[in-house]
Enzyme design. Sequence first.
Site, PDB file in Angstrom:
ATOM      1  N   SER A 171       0.835  -1.200   0.000  1.00 39.78           N
ATOM      2  CA  SER A 171       0.000   0.000   0.000  1.00 39.78           C
ATOM      3  C   SER A 171       0.874   1.255   0.000  1.00 39.78           C
ATOM      4  CB  SER A 171      -0.935  -0.070   1.213  1.00 39.78           C
ATOM      5  OG  SER A 171      -2.126   0.614   0.971  1.00 39.78           O
ATOM      6  N   ASP A 276      -9.628  -6.313  -4.178  1.00 38.02           N
ATOM      7  CA  ASP A 276      -9.184  -5.188  -3.346  1.00 38.02           C
ATOM      8  C   ASP A 276     -10.197  -4.050  -3.452  1.00 38.02           C
ATOM      9  OD1 ASP A 276      -7.942  -2.975  -2.170  1.00 38.02           O
ATOM     10  OD2 ASP A 276      -5.943  -3.589  -2.822  1.00 38.02           O
ATOM     11  N   HIS A 304      -7.208  -6.208  -0.091  1.00 40.43           N
ATOM     12  CA  HIS A 304      -6.072  -5.333   0.184  1.00 40.43           C
ATOM     13  C   HIS A 304      -5.033  -6.026   1.078  1.00 40.43           C
ATOM     14  CE1 HIS A 304      -4.292  -1.416  -0.205  1.00 40.43           C
ATOM     15  NE2 HIS A 304      -4.220  -1.228   1.102  1.00 40.43           N
TER      16      HIS A 304
HETATM   17  N1  TYC Z   1      -2.696   3.378   0.851  1.00 43.85           N
HETATM   18  C1  TYC Z   1      -3.450   3.057   2.055  1.00 43.85           C
HETATM   19  C2  TYC Z   1      -2.561   2.321   2.999  1.00 43.85           C
HETATM   20  O1  TYC Z   1      -1.399   2.565   3.035  1.00 43.85           O
HETATM   21  C3  TYC Z   1      -4.677   2.256   1.799  1.00 43.85           C
HETATM   22  C4  TYC Z   1      -5.635   2.890   0.841  1.00 43.85           C
HETATM   23  C5  TYC Z   1      -5.453   2.750  -0.508  1.00 43.85           C
HETATM   24  C6  TYC Z   1      -6.696   3.604   1.303  1.00 43.85           C
HETATM   25  C7  TYC Z   1      -6.325   3.336  -1.402  1.00 43.85           C
HETATM   26  C8  TYC Z   1      -7.600   4.178   0.432  1.00 43.85           C
HETATM   27  O2  TYC Z   1      -8.258   4.621  -1.797  1.00 43.85           O
HETATM   28  C9  TYC Z   1      -7.401   4.041  -0.916  1.00 43.85           C
HETATM   29  N2  TYC Z   1      -3.043   1.406   3.819  1.00 43.85           N
END
Ligand code: TYC
Length: 323
Positions: A171, A276, A304
């Site tokens: 992420s 995801d 995710h």
């Molecule tokens: N990038 C975030 C994280 O580090 C998670 C995330 C990704 C949240 C995309 C919202 O639209 C999104 N956990």
Amino acid sequence: MAATLGGRAARRLRLLLSALKPGIQVPRAGPAAAFGSSVTSAKAEVNGVHLHYLRTGDGEHAVLLLPGMLGARASLACPARCPLCSAPSPRCPGLIGSLSALLSGETDFGPQIEKLNKKLFTVVAWDPRGYGHSRPPDRDFPVDFFERDAKDAVDLMKTLKFKQVSLLGWSDGGITALIAAARYPSYVSKMVIWGANAYVTEQDTEIYQGIRDVSKWSERARKPLEALYGFDYFARTCEKWVDGIEQFKHLPDGSICRDLLPLVQCPTLIIHGEKDPLVPRFHADFLHRHVRGSRLHLMPEGKHNLHLRFADEFNKLAEDFLQ
Ligand code: TYC
Ligand code: MN
């Protein structure tokens, strides 16, 4: 306090307490002991902050695990101060529960810290500044925060005397890994990323707004972070993160690191969970198109947190790719 506990409990307490002293080896119970493994918790001063990390394994190949937003992932799920004696972590008996969490694999990189091959790899899981136990300082989100994390991550590993490293970035940690690989090509040998995105669209913004208010999160997602940070810091930092990531929407093409992707030289594996709900497929496809020679691996049932839900499959993919 230990005196009030029975023999077995007292031994366990001593074990856990010794484990919480930075730099001291934690003998692991359970199956991981078969690998002769131990996990250390320590801090290193890097770029003016004390960065916390966990370390395990003694293989040749150094691997850094980079957590996502709120960074609790690398950390023990425990409060910054003990609720009983208010001693700061990591020194107080009240933190026993937190180490148990680690031992039972409840952190967000638990299955990686526990099960990645300790003979082949030396695994480090860090808390970026302002996250987890890398506080103070409080987390902030200047427009270059990913660049700052990338430099901190690389400088941490150099401080720990690793000659080269591979990166496993989840992420936001995947974004940090991409930037680190682009900026420090001779230092990064290989990289695995999942749940990352190189730019921000209107669709992403809608998703961000949906997670801004942490009181609307599921209990399961909220609890460990609330325990680690306390509600106020957790809530405030999540809001600041949303504002921070939305800054990119106002840049050309919503770019976080689009222009850097062609600079990546290392072999790169992009994993994407087709279910995801946070990161749509087009982000993985974009990364795959723009990171030269990269491989895209789809996990049809993955969400995710695919590295937790499908930990064995994920670990095997990562190990095979890194070797
Ligand atoms: N990038 C975030 C994280 O580090 C998670 C995330 C990704 C949240 C995309 C919202 O639209 C999104 N956990
Ligand atoms: Mn205490």
